[in-house]
Enzyme design. Sequence first.
Site, PDB file in Angstrom:
ATOM      1  N   TYR A  76       0.823  -1.212   0.000  1.00  0.00           N
ATOM      2  CA  TYR A  76       0.000   0.000   0.000  1.00  0.00           C
ATOM      3  C   TYR A  76       0.854   1.257   0.000  1.00  0.00           C
ATOM      4  O   TYR A  76       0.501   2.251  -0.621  1.00  0.00           O
ATOM      5  CB  TYR A  76      -1.019  -0.028   1.149  1.00  0.00           C
ATOM      6  CG  TYR A  76      -2.241  -0.802   0.731  1.00  0.00           C
ATOM      7  CD1 TYR A  76      -3.240  -0.194  -0.014  1.00  0.00           C
ATOM      8  CD2 TYR A  76      -2.356  -2.163   0.985  1.00  0.00           C
ATOM      9  CE1 TYR A  76      -4.334  -0.905  -0.464  1.00  0.00           C
ATOM     10  CE2 TYR A  76      -3.450  -2.879   0.539  1.00  0.00           C
ATOM     11  CZ  TYR A  76      -4.435  -2.241  -0.191  1.00  0.00           C
ATOM     12  OH  TYR A  76      -5.520  -2.946  -0.657  1.00  0.00           O
ATOM     13  N   ARG A  78       1.820   1.803  -3.556  1.00  0.00           N
ATOM     14  CA  ARG A  78       0.711   2.295  -4.374  1.00  0.00           C
ATOM     15  C   ARG A  78       0.328   3.721  -3.969  1.00  0.00           C
ATOM     16  O   ARG A  78      -0.044   4.547  -4.794  1.00  0.00           O
ATOM     17  CB  ARG A  78      -0.490   1.353  -4.245  1.00  0.00           C
ATOM     18  CG  ARG A  78      -0.199   0.003  -4.907  1.00  0.00           C
ATOM     19  CD  ARG A  78      -1.376  -0.918  -4.862  1.00  0.00           C
ATOM     20  NE  ARG A  78      -2.565  -0.304  -5.401  1.00  0.00           N
ATOM     21  CZ  ARG A  78      -3.795  -0.520  -4.943  1.00  0.00           C
ATOM     22  NH1 ARG A  78      -3.988  -1.333  -3.926  1.00  0.00           N
ATOM     23  NH2 ARG A  78      -4.825   0.062  -5.487  1.00  0.00           N
ATOM     24  N   GLN A 106     -14.873   2.837  -8.006  1.00  0.00           N
ATOM     25  CA  GLN A 106     -14.241   1.739  -7.268  1.00  0.00           C
ATOM     26  C   GLN A 106     -12.807   2.114  -6.952  1.00  0.00           C
ATOM     27  O   GLN A 106     -12.096   1.359  -6.304  1.00  0.00           O
ATOM     28  CB  GLN A 106     -14.237   0.470  -8.113  1.00  0.00           C
ATOM     29  CG  GLN A 106     -15.614  -0.022  -8.476  1.00  0.00           C
ATOM     30  CD  GLN A 106     -15.538  -1.109  -9.534  1.00  0.00           C
ATOM     31  OE1 GLN A 106     -15.438  -2.276  -9.225  1.00  0.00           O
ATOM     32  NE2 GLN A 106     -15.585  -0.716 -10.791  1.00  0.00           N
ATOM     33  N   HIS A 148     -14.924   1.994  -2.516  1.00  0.00           N
ATOM     34  CA  HIS A 148     -13.871   1.168  -1.917  1.00  0.00           C
ATOM     35  C   HIS A 148     -12.921   1.952  -1.015  1.00  0.00           C
ATOM     36  O   HIS A 148     -11.836   1.480  -0.710  1.00  0.00           O
ATOM     37  CB  HIS A 148     -13.091   0.438  -3.023  1.00  0.00           C
ATOM     38  CG  HIS A 148     -13.911  -0.593  -3.741  1.00  0.00           C
ATOM     39  ND1 HIS A 148     -13.502  -1.226  -4.886  1.00  0.00           N
ATOM     40  CD2 HIS A 148     -15.141  -1.105  -3.458  1.00  0.00           C
ATOM     41  CE1 HIS A 148     -14.444  -2.080  -5.287  1.00  0.00           C
ATOM     42  NE2 HIS A 148     -15.445  -2.006  -4.439  1.00  0.00           N
ATOM     43  N   CYS A 187      -7.577   2.983  12.173  1.00  0.00           N
ATOM     44  CA  CYS A 187      -7.265   1.954  13.153  1.00  0.00           C
ATOM     45  C   CYS A 187      -7.946   0.658  12.720  1.00  0.00           C
ATOM     46  O   CYS A 187      -9.130   0.651  12.403  1.00  0.00           O
ATOM     47  CB  CYS A 187      -7.793   2.419  14.515  1.00  0.00           C
ATOM     48  SG  CYS A 187      -7.810   1.082  15.715  1.00  0.00           S
ATOM     49  N   CYS A 199      -2.187   2.574  16.263  1.00  0.00           N
ATOM     50  CA  CYS A 199      -3.155   3.586  16.674  1.00  0.00           C
ATOM     51  C   CYS A 199      -2.748   4.098  18.061  1.00  0.00           C
ATOM     52  O   CYS A 199      -2.560   3.291  18.984  1.00  0.00           O
ATOM     53  CB  CYS A 199      -4.545   2.952  16.704  1.00  0.00           C
ATOM     54  SG  CYS A 199      -5.775   3.973  17.499  1.00  0.00           S
ATOM     55  N   ASN A 244     -14.180   1.136 -22.610  1.00  0.00           N
ATOM     56  CA  ASN A 244     -13.116   0.214 -22.191  1.00  0.00           C
ATOM     57  C   ASN A 244     -12.426  -0.295 -23.454  1.00  0.00           C
ATOM     58  O   ASN A 244     -13.105  -0.677 -24.404  1.00  0.00           O
ATOM     59  CB  ASN A 244     -13.734  -0.976 -21.415  1.00  0.00           C
ATOM     60  CG  ASN A 244     -12.704  -1.747 -20.608  1.00  0.00           C
ATOM     61  OD1 ASN A 244     -11.620  -2.052 -21.092  1.00  0.00           O
ATOM     62  ND2 ASN A 244     -13.037  -2.073 -19.371  1.00  0.00           N
ATOM     63  N   ALA A 249     -10.122   5.732 -21.795  1.00  0.00           N
ATOM     64  CA  ALA A 249     -11.006   6.761 -21.231  1.00  0.00           C
ATOM     65  C   ALA A 249     -10.487   8.177 -21.514  1.00  0.00           C
ATOM     66  O   ALA A 249     -11.267   9.075 -21.818  1.00  0.00           O
ATOM     67  CB  ALA A 249     -11.148   6.546 -19.727  1.00  0.00           C
TER      68      ALA A 249
END
Length: 242
Positions: free
Chosen positions: A67, A70, A101, A119, A127, A147, A213, A231
Amino acid sequence: MHALAEARSLVSKARRIAVLTGAGISSESGIPTFRDAMTGLWSRFSPEDLATPEAFARDPRTVWQWYAWRRELVERAQPNAGHAALVELERRTKRFALITQNVDGLHARAGSRHVIELHGNILRTRCAREGRILEESAMRPGSPPTCAACGSHARPDVVWFGERLSPESLSLAGEAARGCDLFLSIGTSALVEPAASLPLEALGAGAALIEVNPQPTPLSRHATLVLAGAAGEVLPRLVGPA
Ligand code: NAD
């Protein structure tokens, strides 16, 4: 009539438009779709190995690092012409809902006002136990921070495979789909439920469906019109001056 001309005519007549976007709309901003993201360092994983509560419980460090990688891509990225075209479409449409999404926040950064983020958002951290949103300063590469209030791991504020979507977002998205006269499905493989059902709900309620698409999807055969292209190229031509 050419599909683009027909699609432009549907767009100009529509009073209530709902849009569903997926990872494809952000690929031209340099944010990989899941399929494209599983390369290089991450090629031995699949999204299901990383984007699940089980994966995080088993190996929080690896999930956090994925993550963090990303998130860095997202922070460096800029909205593209596809995002901008949807801002313009919202400006001139009486009732408009943008359901995404994507977790990259690029629609809001482009200027879209009413975005339903099904999402979540990768730039937020919460937390893992109590759901409290944590401060930006808690985000670092390496291990997930904890946390301050309860000592649990922090996690990205996104919906993982096998997790429930927020009932409020889902109900807003369903209302928008059932209440529109035109539904646009853009840059999504139309495989991940429950978002994948939204275009079909719209069709069932009598709306026209346009898919944007470059690749066919399971939705293509149901669509009123398919605009096969990227797009960032198709949307400005769909929405912009003739
Ligand atoms: P997906 O990766 O399953 O499908 C992406 C779709 O976009 C494919 O059908 C592909 O043909 C199409 N596409 C590729 N380039 C395109 C372009 N330039 N223009 C239009 N379409 C293009 O993505 P999904 O359907 O969004 O679902 C997978 C999950 O991945 C979602 O839950 C989402 O949260 C997550 N995800 C989000 C991001 C992001 O926030 N940008 C990135 C990767 C994955």
